[in-house]
Design an enzyme around this catalytic site. Structure first.
Site, short mmCIF file in Angstrom:
data_model
loop_
_atom_site.label_atom_id
_atom_site.label_comp_id
_atom_site.label_asym_id
_atom_site.label_seq_id
_atom_site.Cartn_x
_atom_site.Cartn_y
_atom_site.Cartn_z
N ASN A 166 0.79 -1.23 0.00
CA ASN A 166 0.00 0.00 0.00
C ASN A 166 0.82 1.28 0.00
O ASN A 166 0.33 2.33 -0.39
CB ASN A 166 -1.01 0.00 1.16
CG ASN A 166 -0.36 -0.23 2.51
OD1 ASN A 166 0.78 -0.69 2.59
ND2 ASN A 166 -1.07 0.09 3.56
N GLU B 42 5.65 -3.91 12.04
CA GLU B 42 4.52 -2.98 12.00
C GLU B 42 3.38 -3.74 11.33
O GLU B 42 3.43 -4.01 10.13
CB GLU B 42 4.84 -1.72 11.22
CG GLU B 42 3.70 -0.72 11.26
CD GLU B 42 3.91 0.50 10.38
OE1 GLU B 42 2.92 1.23 10.18
OE2 GLU B 42 5.02 0.69 9.88
N CYS C 152 -2.91 0.79 7.39
CA CYS C 152 -2.94 0.32 8.77
C CYS C 152 -3.32 1.46 9.71
O CYS C 152 -3.87 1.23 10.79
CB CYS C 152 -1.61 -0.31 9.17
SG CYS C 152 -0.19 0.77 8.99
#
Length: 326
Positions: A51, A147, A181
Site C-alpha cells: 500500500n 509494523e 494500517c
C-alpha cells in the site's frame, strides 16, 4: 520519502556525533568508565507491503544503509515494479552490487527461505499480523521490527464539531480505499449524537468519486485483490446478520467496492474487531466514555486512536487510558 531520508541523516549525525561515555560521575563507581560505540548489525532484511510501495521501503532501507549495513529487501508482489525500480535508482546513486539486493517473488514461495537465512542479522517487516507473528516466532534470536495491522478507532464525544468530525473521519477511513494500517477502521460515538454524525458521514460519502484508477484520479478505486474485496463482503454479511444496517447500497463493480458506513453495529459483529482493510466503516454507539475505552482496549491491535471533542483536557485524559501507540 525524500524528507524522511533527510531526517534520517540528521538523526544519524546526532547519534554518531560522539561516543557515549559513562564514568564515575554518573554511576558513582571509582575507576570504572564505559565507552559505548554504535556498530552495524550486518545484513538487514526489509519486507514491505503493497500500500505504500515507495515510502515504506525507503523508511526501511535508508536507516539500514546509513548506519553501515547491507540490505536485502523484498517488496510486496503487488509493489514489485516500484521495488525493482528503486533498486535501479540505488545503483545509479553509487551503491555496489551486494550492498543492496532486491528480491522479487511471492512470500508463500520464497518467504521462508529469506527469513530463515542464517546470514540475516535483523528483520524489518510491515504487513499482516499473521505473517508478522510467524516471522517473530521463527526469529527470536535476532532483532525483529514489526509494523502489523490496525483497528484504529475514532472516538466522537457529544461536544465535538460533528460536521468537521465527519469530514475528517471519512477522509481517514476511505482514503486509499481504507487500505492503510493507520486508517480509521471503526467509529465509537456518543449515543446522544449518533444519528447526527451518521447523517454527516453519509453526506461526506456521497461526495466521494468512484472509478478505475486507470481512468482517473478517483477517491475510491480498485482494491488490491479479489480476496480482500471478498473479505469485506463477508464482514458486511456478518454485520447484517447481527442487525447492522447502512444507508448506502452495497455494490461492487469488478474489483471496486463502493464505500459503506455501517450503523447499528454491536460488539457481536466481526467487523467491530477484525481489520477490514477496505472502504467499509462500522459505527458503534456508547452511553458512557468508559464503554468506548473498553472497546478500544479489548482490540488485539494497538496502533492508534483519534478523539473528537472540544475539550482538550478531556481528550488528554482519555488518551492516557488507551492501549495504543499514538
Amino acid at each position: 520519502s525524500i524528507e524522511y531520508i533527510k531526517l534520517t541523516i540528521e538523526e544519524y549525525e546526532k547519534i554518531m556525533k560522539s561516543p557515549l561515555i559513562i564514568d564515575e560521575s554518573v554511576h558513582n563507581v571509582k575507576g570504572k568508565t564505559g565507552i559505548f560505540t554504535y556498530e552495524p548489525l550486518g545484513v538487514v532484511l526489509a519486507i514491505s507491503p503493497f500500500n505504500y510501495p515507495l515510502n515504506l521501503l525507503v523508511s526501511k532501507i535508508a536507516p539500514a544503509l546509513i548506519s553501515g549495513n547491507t540490505v536485502v529487501y523484498k517488496p510486496a508482489t503487488q509493489g514489485s515494479c516500484v521495488g525493482s525500480f528503486i533498486s535501479l535508482l540505488l545503483y545509479e546513486a553509487g551503491f555496489k552490487n551486494g550492498e543492496v539486493s532486491c528480491i522479487i517473488g511471492k512470500g508463500s514461495e520464497i518467504g521462508d527461505f529469506i527469513i530463515d537465512n542464517p546470514n540475516i542479522s535483523m528483520i524489518s517487516f510491515t504487513g499482516s499480523s499473521d505473517v508478522g507473528k510467524k516471522i517473530a516466532m521463527k526469529n527470536s534470536l535476532i532483532p525483529v521490527i514489526l509494523e502489523l495491522g490496525g483497528k484504529d478507532a475514532a472516538i466522537v464525544l457529544k461536544d465535538a464539531n460533528l460536521k468537521l468530525s465527519a469530514k475528517k473521519i471519512v477522509k481517514g477511513a476511505f482514503s486509499f480505499n481504507g487500505q492503510r494500517c493507520t486508517g480509521i477502521k471503526r467509529v465509537l460515538v456518543d449515543v446522544s449524537v449518533e444519528q447526527k454524525l451518521i447523517k454527516y458521514i453519509d453526506e461526506e460519502i456521497e461526495k466521494l468519486t468512484i472509478g478505475s484508477a486507470i481512468k482517473g484520479n478517483f477517491d475510491i478505486t480498485e482494491m488490491i485483490d479479489i480476496k480482500t474485496l471478498k473479505n469485506n463482503l463477508y464482514l458486511l454479511l456478518d454485520a447484517y446478520k447481527n442487525s447492522a444496517r447502512t444507508n448506502q447500497k452495497i455494490k461492487r463493480k469488478g474489483n471496486i467496492l463502493f464505500p459503506v458506513a455501517l450503523h447499528n453495529v454491536t460488539t457481536k459483529c466481526k467487523i467491530a474487531w477484525d481489520e477490514q482493510f477496505g472502504p467499509v466503516l462500522p459505527i458503534i454507539s456508547f452511553n458512557e466514555i468508559e464503554q468506548a475505552i473498553d472497546i478500544c482496549n479489548k482490540s488485539q491491535y494497538g496502533l492508534q486512536t483519534s478523539i473528537f471533542t472540544s475539550n482538550i483536557k478531556l481528550a488528554k485524559k482519555i488518551a492516557s487510558t488507551l492501549d495504543v501507540v499514538t
